[in-house]
Design a protein around this motif. Structure first.
Motif, PDB file in Angstrom:
ATOM      1  N   SER A  32       0.951  -1.274  -0.089  1.00 36.92           N
ATOM      2  CA  SER A  32      -0.092  -0.130  -0.122  1.00 36.92           C
ATOM      3  C   SER A  32       0.972   1.269   0.022  1.00 36.92           C
ATOM      4  N   GLU A  33       2.007   1.200   0.649  1.00 37.12           N
ATOM      5  CA  GLU A  33       2.779   2.451   1.004  1.00 37.12           C
ATOM      6  C   GLU A  33       3.501   2.535  -0.593  1.00 37.12           C
ATOM      7  N   ILE A  34       3.915   1.587  -1.391  1.00 44.05           N
ATOM      8  CA  ILE A  34       4.574   1.261  -2.424  1.00 44.05           C
ATOM      9  C   ILE A  34       3.696   2.121  -3.523  1.00 44.05           C
ATOM     10  N   LEU A  35       2.463   1.475  -3.509  1.00 45.87           N
ATOM     11  CA  LEU A  35       1.531   1.905  -4.765  1.00 45.87           C
ATOM     12  C   LEU A  35       0.819   3.177  -4.334  1.00 45.87           C
ATOM     13  N   GLY A  36       0.800   3.580  -3.149  1.00 48.17           N
ATOM     14  CA  GLY A  36       0.191   4.839  -2.611  1.00 48.17           C
ATOM     15  C   GLY A  36      -1.284   4.759  -2.726  1.00 48.17           C
ATOM     16  N   ARG A  37      -1.900   3.486  -2.602  1.00 47.93           N
ATOM     17  CA  ARG A  37      -3.246   3.178  -2.149  1.00 47.93           C
ATOM     18  C   ARG A  37      -3.397   2.048  -1.543  1.00 47.93           C
ATOM     19  N   GLU A  38      -4.762   1.735  -1.136  1.00 47.00           N
ATOM     20  CA  GLU A  38      -4.854   0.402  -0.275  1.00 47.00           C
ATOM     21  C   GLU A  38      -4.508  -0.844  -1.430  1.00 47.00           C
ATOM     22  N   ALA A  39      -3.664  -1.591  -1.043  1.00 45.03           N
ATOM     23  CA  ALA A  39      -3.467  -2.898  -1.712  1.00 45.03           C
ATOM     24  C   ALA A  39      -3.400  -4.029  -0.779  1.00 45.03           C
ATOM     25  N   HIS A  40      -3.930  -5.291  -1.564  1.00 48.08           N
ATOM     26  CA  HIS A  40      -3.916  -6.547  -0.934  1.00 48.08           C
ATOM     27  C   HIS A  40      -2.998  -7.485  -1.459  1.00 48.08           C
ATOM     28  N   THR A  41      -1.899  -7.635  -0.839  1.00 40.98           N
ATOM     29  CA  THR A  41      -0.966  -8.632  -1.423  1.00 40.98           C
ATOM     30  C   THR A  41      -0.386  -9.607  -0.519  1.00 40.98           C
ATOM     31  N   GLY A  42      -0.598  -9.894   0.657  1.00 35.65           N
ATOM     32  CA  GLY A  42      -0.097 -10.898   1.387  1.00 35.65           C
ATOM     33  C   GLY A  42      -0.253 -10.357   3.193  1.00 35.65           C
ATOM     34  N   GLY A  43       0.022 -11.430   4.002  1.00 33.96           N
ATOM     35  CA  GLY A  43       0.087 -11.217   5.037  1.00 33.96           C
ATOM     36  C   GLY A  43      -1.149 -11.161   6.020  1.00 33.96           C
ATOM     37  N   GLY A  44      -1.245 -11.118   7.311  1.00 31.34           N
ATOM     38  CA  GLY A  44      -2.526 -11.250   8.006  1.00 31.34           C
ATOM     39  C   GLY A  44      -3.705 -10.669   7.667  1.00 31.34           C
ATOM     40  N   ASN A  45      -3.501  -9.208   7.301  1.00 31.83           N
ATOM     41  CA  ASN A  45      -4.555  -8.222   7.067  1.00 31.83           C
ATOM     42  C   ASN A  45      -5.177  -9.174   5.778  1.00 31.83           C
ATOM     43  N   LEU A  46      -4.439  -9.489   4.997  1.00 34.77           N
ATOM     44  CA  LEU A  46      -4.967 -10.092   3.624  1.00 34.77           C
ATOM     45  C   LEU A  46      -5.913 -11.293   3.992  1.00 34.77           C
ATOM     46  N   HIS A  47      -5.474 -12.138   4.857  1.00 33.33           N
ATOM     47  CA  HIS A  47      -6.448 -13.283   5.260  1.00 33.33           C
ATOM     48  C   HIS A  47      -7.603 -12.764   5.930  1.00 33.33           C
ATOM     49  N   CYS A  48      -7.410 -11.886   6.864  1.00 31.51           N
ATOM     50  CA  CYS A  48      -8.743 -11.411   7.571  1.00 31.51           C
ATOM     51  C   CYS A  48      -9.777 -10.655   6.621  1.00 31.51           C
ATOM     52  N   ASP A  49      -9.060  -9.631   5.624  1.00 27.79           N
ATOM     53  CA  ASP A  49     -10.018  -8.948   4.650  1.00 27.79           C
ATOM     54  C   ASP A  49     -10.770 -10.024   3.838  1.00 27.79           C
ATOM     55  N   GLU A  50      -9.911 -11.227   3.466  1.00 27.41           N
ATOM     56  CA  GLU A  50     -10.622 -12.048   2.363  1.00 27.41           C
ATOM     57  C   GLU A  50     -11.668 -12.832   3.081  1.00 27.41           C
ATOM     58  N   THR A  51     -11.521 -13.109   4.315  1.00 23.74           N
ATOM     59  CA  THR A  51     -12.284 -13.910   4.961  1.00 23.74           C
ATOM     60  C   THR A  51     -13.823 -13.250   5.118  1.00 23.74           C
ATOM     61  N   ASP A  52     -13.600 -11.965   5.417  1.00 18.70           N
ATOM     62  CA  ASP A  52     -14.397 -11.090   5.567  1.00 18.70           C
ATOM     63  C   ASP A  52     -15.512 -11.142   4.308  1.00 18.70           C
ATOM     64  N   ALA A  53     -14.628 -10.673   3.114  1.00 27.50           N
ATOM     65  CA  ALA A  53     -15.417 -10.824   1.880  1.00 27.50           C
ATOM     66  C   ALA A  53     -16.146 -11.910   1.720  1.00 27.50           C
ATOM     67  N   LEU A  54     -15.343 -13.349   1.851  1.00 21.60           N
ATOM     68  CA  LEU A  54     -16.075 -14.482   1.768  1.00 21.60           C
ATOM     69  C   LEU A  54     -17.109 -14.686   2.532  1.00 21.60           C
ATOM     70  N   PHE A  55     -17.203 -14.075   3.781  1.00 25.99           N
ATOM     71  CA  PHE A  55     -18.436 -14.107   4.745  1.00 25.99           C
ATOM     72  C   PHE A  55     -19.658 -13.610   4.193  1.00 25.99           C
ATOM     73  N   GLN A  56     -19.517 -12.451   3.502  1.00 28.29           N
ATOM     74  CA  GLN A  56     -20.276 -11.316   2.860  1.00 28.29           C
ATOM     75  C   GLN A  56     -21.030 -12.037   1.769  1.00 28.29           C
ATOM     76  N   SER A  57     -20.376 -12.779   0.866  1.00 26.86           N
ATOM     77  CA  SER A  57     -21.212 -13.178  -0.384  1.00 26.86           C
ATOM     78  C   SER A  57     -20.012 -14.122  -1.168  1.00 26.86           C
ATOM     79  N   GLN A  58     -20.604 -15.000  -1.787  1.00 25.09           N
ATOM     80  CA  GLN A  58     -19.513 -15.650  -2.973  1.00 25.09           C
ATOM     81  C   GLN A  58     -19.136 -14.577  -3.947  1.00 25.09           C
ATOM     82  N   GLU A  59     -19.946 -13.857  -4.321  1.00 30.44           N
ATOM     83  CA  GLU A  59     -19.573 -12.697  -5.320  1.00 30.44           C
ATOM     84  C   GLU A  59     -18.324 -11.862  -4.616  1.00 30.44           C
ATOM     85  N   ALA A  60     -18.665 -11.343  -3.535  1.00 31.32           N
ATOM     86  CA  ALA A  60     -17.754 -10.421  -2.827  1.00 31.32           C
ATOM     87  C   ALA A  60     -16.301 -11.243  -2.905  1.00 31.32           C
TER      88      ALA A  60
END
Length: 110
Positions: A32-60
């Motif tokens: 996110s710092e390198i690209l200058g915007r929020e980015a999802h590329t790895g680490g614990g936050n990625l797992h939490c954010d992806e789990t939250d999206a999967l919980f919302q819906s299959q499309e999310a």
């Protein structure tokens, strides 16, 4: 020389124009710092954010997975890396959400 050519030459034991560059993983916060915007590329936050999206819906969940791949390609291209490393992902929808950061998974065996 392209990244593909560089890596292929290296694997064929032929000296390329330079040593191929790779990074095994880059945390989302750093990306996110390198690209200058929020980015999802790895680490614990990625797992939490992806789990939250999967919980919302299959499309999310699908949209989030697409975003992961787009962010990784943009990051690795901007850093001129030759080999892309994809992050570990669980990619399983939790059964229920207990609180903001806690999800419950059921092992439904038939």
């Amino acid at each position: 020389m392209t990244s593909k050519e560089r890596v292929k030459k290296t694997l064929d034991h032929i000296e390329p124009d330079r040593v191929p560059i790779a990074e095994l993983g880059i945390a989302s916060s750093i990306a996110s710092e390198i690209l200058g915007r929020e980015a999802h590329t790895g680490g614990g936050n990625l797992h939490c954010d992806e789990t939250d999206a999967l919980f919302q819906s299959q499309e999310a969940g699908r949209e989030f997975a697409d975003r992961i791949f787009q962010d990784i390609i943009e990051l690795y291209t901007s850093l001129d890396l030759d080999i892309v490393s994809l992050p570990w992902r669980m990619n399983v929808k939790p059964t229920k959400k207990i609180d903001e950061n806690t999800f419950y998974y059921e092992n439904k065996q038939t």
